[in-house]
Design an enzyme around this catalytic site. Sequence first.
Site, PDB file in Angstrom:
ATOM      1  N   TYR A 226       0.986  -1.252  -0.006  1.00 16.26           N
ATOM      2  CA  TYR A 226      -0.036  -0.024  -0.081  1.00 16.26           C
ATOM      3  C   TYR A 226       0.900   1.450  -0.142  1.00 16.26           C
ATOM      4  CZ  TYR A 226      -2.912   3.752   1.531  1.00 16.26           C
ATOM      5  OH  TYR A 226      -3.569   5.113   1.494  1.00 16.26           O
ATOM      6  N   GLY A 228       0.931   4.383   0.835  1.00 12.48           N
ATOM      7  CA  GLY A 228       1.124   5.115   2.098  1.00 12.48           C
ATOM      8  C   GLY A 228       2.294   4.327   3.002  1.00 12.48           C
ATOM      9  N   CYS A 279     -12.478  15.939   5.539  1.00 15.12           N
ATOM     10  CA  CYS A 279     -12.828  17.238   5.863  1.00 15.12           C
ATOM     11  C   CYS A 279     -13.084  18.251   4.594  1.00 15.12           C
ATOM     12  CB  CYS A 279     -11.892  17.895   6.841  1.00 15.12           C
ATOM     13  SG  CYS A 279     -12.043  17.017   8.568  1.00 15.12           S
ATOM     14  N   ALA A 393      -9.844   2.967  -1.771  1.00  9.03           N
ATOM     15  CA  ALA A 393      -9.423   2.593  -3.086  1.00  9.03           C
ATOM     16  C   ALA A 393      -8.851   3.902  -3.631  1.00  9.03           C
ATOM     17  CB  ALA A 393     -10.318   2.128  -4.053  1.00  9.03           C
TER      18      ALA A 393
HETATM   19  C1  SPV Z   1      -3.356  10.552   3.496  1.00  9.03           C
HETATM   20  O1  SPV Z   1      -3.893   9.553   4.222  1.00  9.03           O
HETATM   21  O2  SPV Z   1      -3.253  11.469   3.966  1.00  9.03           O
HETATM   22  C2  SPV Z   1      -2.924  10.177   2.358  1.00  9.03           C
HETATM   23  C3  SPV Z   1      -2.997   8.904   1.769  1.00  9.03           C
HETATM   24  O3  SPV Z   1      -2.750  11.119   1.464  1.00  9.03           O
HETATM   25  S1  SPV Z   1      -1.700   8.033   2.287  1.00  9.03           S
HETATM   26  O4  SPV Z   1      -0.422   7.900   0.963  1.00  9.03           O
HETATM   27  O5  SPV Z   1      -2.161   6.718   2.638  1.00  9.03           O
HETATM   28  O6  SPV Z   1      -1.078   8.694   3.295  1.00  9.03           O
END
Ligand code: SPV
Length: 629
Positions: A226, A228, A279, A393
């Site tokens: 994933y 993140g 938000c 997703a």
């Molecule tokens: C967030 O959760 O703030 C995102 C997606 O931009 S992630 O890459 O999962 O952090």
Amino acid sequence: MKDFNLDNLTETTKTLLSEEDLQKLVALKNPKVLKIVNEFVDLCKPAKVKVIIDNPKEIEYVRQGALREGEEEKLTKEGHTIHYDGYYDQARDVGNTAVLIRKGTKLSKVINTKSREEGLNEIFQIMDGVMRGKEVLVRFFCLGPTNSHFSICALQLTDSFYVAHSEDLLYRTGYEEFKRLKGSEDFFYFIHSAGPLEKNVSKNIDDRRIYIDLKESRVLSVNNQYAGNSIGLKKLALRLGIYKANHENWLTEHMFIMGVKPEGKNRITYFTGAYPSACGKTSTAMIPGQQIVGDDIAYIREDNEGYARAVNIESGIFGIIRDVNEIDDPLIFKALTSPRELIFSNVLIKDGKPFWLGDGREPFKSGINHSGEWFEGKKDKGGNKIPLAHPNARYTMRIKELENWDPALNDPGGIRVSGILYGGRDSDTSVPILESLNWEHGVFYGAIIESESTSATLGKVGIRKPSPMANLDFMVIPLGLYLDNHRKFGNRLIHCPKIFATNYFLKKDGKYCNGMLDKKVWVLWAEGRTHGEFKTIKTPIGFIPKYEDLKKLFRTILNQNYKEEDYNYQFSIRVSKWLEKYERMEKMYWEEIQIPKFFWRLLKSQKKEILETKQKFNLNIIPPDYFSN
Ligand code: SPV
Ligand code: MN
């Protein structure tokens, strides 16, 4: 480090690198890069090492590799591919992410920490041989526009072609930038392995680790895909950036950057904005008629004239696809449904086409999704119903694919920040928009952002989660230190951006008070304020708009009649609700460390003033006209 050269390379590294690739590394004249490649090739034991530089032929190799290895599959539309993360690898793994620190160092209580020695021992063990049988890609990127004093070089080693391909869509190439470093060790580096794969997804989820090693400006991440968790340059680099910025007196923020363009006025005014998830971050950055520079992470520095300037460290978007539909997000929807280079992740595929939750189309009852073969009513091991697509997703594409991308995106000098928006979410406290009394008061607003859970999020409805600057998850230094760095940053500026706080989610009798597009009015009001337009009403919580101005803006922008009774309801000061909020904040901040004096001073004075007004007017809910004179 200075003397690390080809002679120091181990036999393993030498045999795995082609002569051509070795020469690409040598040409950088950077001993640290050589040392890192050597160390992690030795440790992770891949079957092949490939060094990729900036030219399109090599980048095509990455794109093809993702398809060949099965990490991505082609969809019907030209350039579209689908990638799946494992069923239990669909979001940032907070539990297995830790900041490696010296014993005794304290961070925010919500951040996992681990002793550096212990953490490195553990993760090195997991990484030992983790790339067996795989090819590792050595990638060079630039966080921020190339040739810019804002930017930071980033080296990524990954055995995931999907990760490397995503990075090509999300970041600027940086091999030539590394040359410009002239051997300097001042860069970030990221080692990632998806680990052994089963059906193309990470198999050893229990051994998933994401360890942030501030001392070495590096993040080590294993057994995940994933983005993140895996893409070094995204949330992993955000953490290293926060650390670096705080030591060098600038800002690394979880912020979008947008250009606001009022109709009939020949100008563009740049805003940055921090919003916790759900938000309104993307919908603000994508307000119709405005321009987008970035949707996630910004570096902000002061320039020689005393202005704040910002760059988007990315050049692409890893966006939530849920609820993107033709009506609410026409530009994104159009980009997602026409040919271009685009990776969909964790959506439903039916006959080679992607579908997702809230896409505004008739939902299918079967297809392939993140759980494999899917049919309506399918349940997971825990007995939970599996939705058509994962709520988290995503789509990954270049910002330039959006019609409203702003040409300042690649300006090495960044854009001049005139305003900052902090967006929270509550149903009963905050007004739709207010301007802070001054910079410090604005930083205070950033510090007290909360988001209220809705039925769309797990858990109980109505719970307020504190989310200082929407950046708490990434707080690798004490929260107090970070807030004070903000305060000092603004105080040094000659031309301080104005700070605004938004709340798009106020409710009356259980119904939202504002439509999706009302935020255009609030943001254009804020834009006007940065040019000295519109008079305001001073209240204890900040400056609020006057009815006449909003009425006019609603008429000209949305062709709507904004009723005075709606204004009075939306912009009233709800004394007891604010006091409850301050109490929650007090409780939370008591448990943090090194909270600066200005925060406590403002919390105290806000409470006092709001109480005094309550007594003065003998009212708990005070309409705006009580404050006008
Ligand atoms: C967030 O959760 O703030 C995102 C997606 O931009 S992630 O890459 O999962 O952090
Ligand atoms: Mn984000």
